[in-house]
Motif scaffolding. Structure first.
Motif, mmCIF file in Angstrom:
data_model
loop_
_atom_site.group_PDB
_atom_site.id
_atom_site.type_symbol
_atom_site.label_atom_id
_atom_site.label_comp_id
_atom_site.label_asym_id
_atom_site.label_seq_id
_atom_site.Cartn_x
_atom_site.Cartn_y
_atom_site.Cartn_z
ATOM 1 N N ALA A 196 11.499 31.822 4.422
ATOM 2 C CA ALA A 196 10.377 31.240 5.227
ATOM 3 C C ALA A 196 9.007 30.578 4.236
ATOM 4 O O ALA A 196 8.605 29.773 4.401
ATOM 5 N N ALA A 197 8.932 31.632 3.070
ATOM 6 C CA ALA A 197 7.799 31.007 2.388
ATOM 7 C C ALA A 197 8.393 29.559 1.653
ATOM 8 O O ALA A 197 7.380 28.630 1.415
ATOM 9 N N ARG A 198 9.369 29.419 1.443
ATOM 10 C CA ARG A 198 9.908 28.095 0.625
ATOM 11 C C ARG A 198 9.578 26.987 1.827
ATOM 12 O O ARG A 198 9.219 25.998 1.581
ATOM 13 N N TRP A 199 10.198 27.195 3.053
ATOM 14 C CA TRP A 199 10.093 26.286 4.198
ATOM 15 C C TRP A 199 8.555 25.860 4.423
ATOM 16 O O TRP A 199 8.198 24.925 4.462
ATOM 17 N N GLU A 200 7.869 27.095 4.582
ATOM 18 C CA GLU A 200 6.344 26.815 4.987
ATOM 19 C C GLU A 200 5.871 26.114 4.005
ATOM 20 O O GLU A 200 4.705 25.331 4.152
ATOM 21 N N ALA A 201 5.856 26.224 2.573
ATOM 22 C CA ALA A 201 5.284 25.511 1.490
ATOM 23 C C ALA A 201 5.653 24.210 1.628
ATOM 24 O O ALA A 201 4.753 23.299 1.232
ATOM 25 N N GLU A 202 7.000 23.568 1.848
ATOM 26 C CA GLU A 202 7.063 22.530 2.018
ATOM 27 C C GLU A 202 6.598 21.935 3.409
ATOM 28 O O GLU A 202 6.336 20.489 3.294
ATOM 29 N N MET A 203 6.676 22.469 4.206
ATOM 30 C CA MET A 203 5.724 21.997 5.845
ATOM 31 C C MET A 203 4.477 22.061 5.576
ATOM 32 O O MET A 203 3.840 21.273 6.398
ATOM 33 N N GLY A 204 3.605 22.763 4.997
ATOM 34 C CA GLY A 204 2.130 22.767 4.938
ATOM 35 C C GLY A 204 1.538 21.448 4.878
ATOM 36 O O GLY A 204 0.534 21.199 5.378
ATOM 37 N N ARG A 205 2.087 20.496 4.242
ATOM 38 C CA ARG A 205 1.499 19.078 3.762
ATOM 39 C C ARG A 205 1.439 18.371 4.840
ATOM 40 O O ARG A 205 0.566 17.432 5.083
ATOM 41 N N PHE A 206 2.120 18.785 6.069
ATOM 42 C CA PHE A 206 2.332 18.007 7.173
ATOM 43 C C PHE A 206 0.977 18.310 8.196
ATOM 44 O O PHE A 206 0.802 17.352 9.264
ATOM 45 N N PHE A 207 0.447 19.211 7.963
ATOM 46 C CA PHE A 207 -0.804 19.598 8.929
ATOM 47 C C PHE A 207 -1.992 19.196 8.624
ATOM 48 O O PHE A 207 -2.460 19.473 7.406
ATOM 49 N N VAL A 208 -2.823 19.039 9.609
ATOM 50 C CA VAL A 208 -4.247 18.735 9.262
ATOM 51 C C VAL A 208 -5.037 20.137 9.528
ATOM 52 O O VAL A 208 -4.867 20.919 10.387
ATOM 53 N N GLY A 209 -6.121 20.477 8.424
ATOM 54 C CA GLY A 209 -7.211 21.421 8.837
ATOM 55 C C GLY A 209 -6.421 22.787 8.950
ATOM 56 O O GLY A 209 -6.837 23.638 9.495
ATOM 57 N N LEU A 210 -5.509 23.087 8.123
ATOM 58 C CA LEU A 210 -4.833 24.247 8.095
ATOM 59 C C LEU A 210 -5.009 24.996 6.742
ATOM 60 O O LEU A 210 -4.643 24.498 5.514
ATOM 61 N N ASP A 211 -5.338 26.474 6.778
ATOM 62 C CA ASP A 211 -5.639 27.032 5.718
ATOM 63 C C ASP A 211 -4.321 28.161 5.627
ATOM 64 O O ASP A 211 -4.414 29.116 6.652
ATOM 65 N N GLY A 212 -3.619 27.906 4.648
ATOM 66 C CA GLY A 212 -2.444 29.089 4.527
ATOM 67 C C GLY A 212 -1.093 28.298 5.137
ATOM 68 O O GLY A 212 -0.970 27.384 5.394
ATOM 69 N N ARG A 213 -0.206 29.244 5.342
ATOM 70 C CA ARG A 213 1.154 28.828 5.736
ATOM 71 C C ARG A 213 1.098 28.673 7.298
ATOM 72 O O ARG A 213 0.510 29.372 8.268
ATOM 73 N N PRO A 214 1.749 27.422 7.561
ATOM 74 C CA PRO A 214 1.692 27.122 8.910
ATOM 75 C C PRO A 214 2.185 28.030 10.129
ATOM 76 O O PRO A 214 1.722 28.303 11.046
ATOM 77 N N ASP A 215 3.176 28.784 9.672
ATOM 78 C CA ASP A 215 3.870 29.980 10.434
ATOM 79 C C ASP A 215 2.807 31.268 10.624
ATOM 80 O O ASP A 215 2.623 31.699 11.547
ATOM 81 N N GLN A 216 1.791 31.500 9.755
ATOM 82 C CA GLN A 216 0.684 32.419 9.895
ATOM 83 C C GLN A 216 -0.832 31.874 10.185
ATOM 84 O O GLN A 216 -1.269 32.914 10.681
ATOM 85 N N ALA A 217 -0.871 30.555 10.439
ATOM 86 C CA ALA A 217 -2.399 30.033 10.576
ATOM 87 C C ALA A 217 -2.269 29.284 11.864
ATOM 88 O O ALA A 217 -3.323 28.629 12.008
ATOM 89 N N ALA A 218 -1.356 29.160 12.604
ATOM 90 C CA ALA A 218 -1.225 28.198 13.790
ATOM 91 C C ALA A 218 -2.334 28.742 14.825
ATOM 92 O O ALA A 218 -2.579 29.817 14.844
ATOM 93 N N THR A 219 -2.985 27.901 15.542
ATOM 94 C CA THR A 219 -3.888 28.652 16.453
ATOM 95 C C THR A 219 -3.093 28.942 17.856
ATOM 96 O O THR A 219 -2.240 28.102 18.426
ATOM 97 N N PRO A 220 -3.257 30.342 17.931
ATOM 98 C CA PRO A 220 -2.407 30.603 19.422
ATOM 99 C C PRO A 220 -3.176 30.111 20.500
ATOM 100 O O PRO A 220 -4.457 29.976 20.561
ATOM 101 N N LEU A 221 -2.416 29.982 21.674
ATOM 102 C CA LEU A 221 -2.936 29.590 23.014
ATOM 103 C C LEU A 221 -2.972 30.494 23.792
ATOM 104 O O LEU A 221 -2.082 31.470 23.808
ATOM 105 N N THR A 222 -3.923 30.513 24.653
ATOM 106 C CA THR A 222 -3.885 31.663 25.956
ATOM 107 C C THR A 222 -2.920 31.620 26.915
ATOM 108 O O THR A 222 -3.250 30.131 27.532
ATOM 109 N N GLU A 223 -2.302 32.152 27.365
ATOM 110 C CA GLU A 223 -1.409 32.048 28.772
ATOM 111 C C GLU A 223 -2.275 32.274 29.987
ATOM 112 O O GLU A 223 -2.830 33.387 30.144
ATOM 113 N N VAL A 224 -2.382 31.328 30.760
ATOM 114 C CA VAL A 224 -3.179 31.597 32.229
ATOM 115 C C VAL A 224 -2.077 31.345 33.415
ATOM 116 O O VAL A 224 -2.517 31.942 34.826
#
Length: 132
Positions: free
Chosen positions: A73-101
């Motif tokens: 996962a660390a290898r995958w996320e290191a490669e995927m990180g460049r695809f995202f805007v405004g992200l600090d850290g690994r995408p799998d650890q830093a994604a914005t959670p949504l509230t279920e309504v």
């Protein structure tokens, strides 16, 4: 069971490459996601690069910890990180959670419990109506 949804912003200029990287995902990464306890995992891409993810798990903290410790996962996320805007850290650890309504099955179950045995909320013929 916990339902988890999150969002990320994919860089618009990298959308085609992002899609290609998921067609298919590395088999060893798929195995790690499953081993972490995530299931029914989907990613949805909207116009402009808004990415919404969804998965189910019995223990999200344990799933997060498992993936955080995974070399794959660390290898995958290191490669995927460049695809995202405004992200600090690994995408799998830093994604914005949504509230279920809203969740249909939860509300149907609650409606069925409130009505007792007299009405089945999934069967319109058993629900009382004020129309008469």
């Amino acid at each position: 069971m916990t339902r988890v949804s999150f969002q990320l912003q994919v860089r618009p200029e990298l959308l085609d490459e992002y899609i290609a990287r998921h067609t298919p995902v590395w088999p060893e990464m798929l195995a790690e996601i499953a081993a972490a306890g995530r299931r029914n995992y989907s990613l949805f891409l909207a116009d402009g690069g808004r990415l919404v993810g969804y998965y189910e798990t019995d223990d999200d903290a344990a799933a997060q910890a498992y993936l955080a410790a995974s070399a794959v996962a660390a290898r995958w996320e290191a490669e995927m990180g460049r695809f995202f805007v405004g992200l600090d850290g690994r995408p799998d650890q830093a994604a914005t959670p949504l509230t279920e309504v809203f969740h249909l099955e939860d509300q149907l179950a609650a409606a069925g419990s409130a009505a007792g045995d007299s009405a089945d909320p999934t069967n319109p013929s058993t629900i009382e109506s004020d129309a008469s």
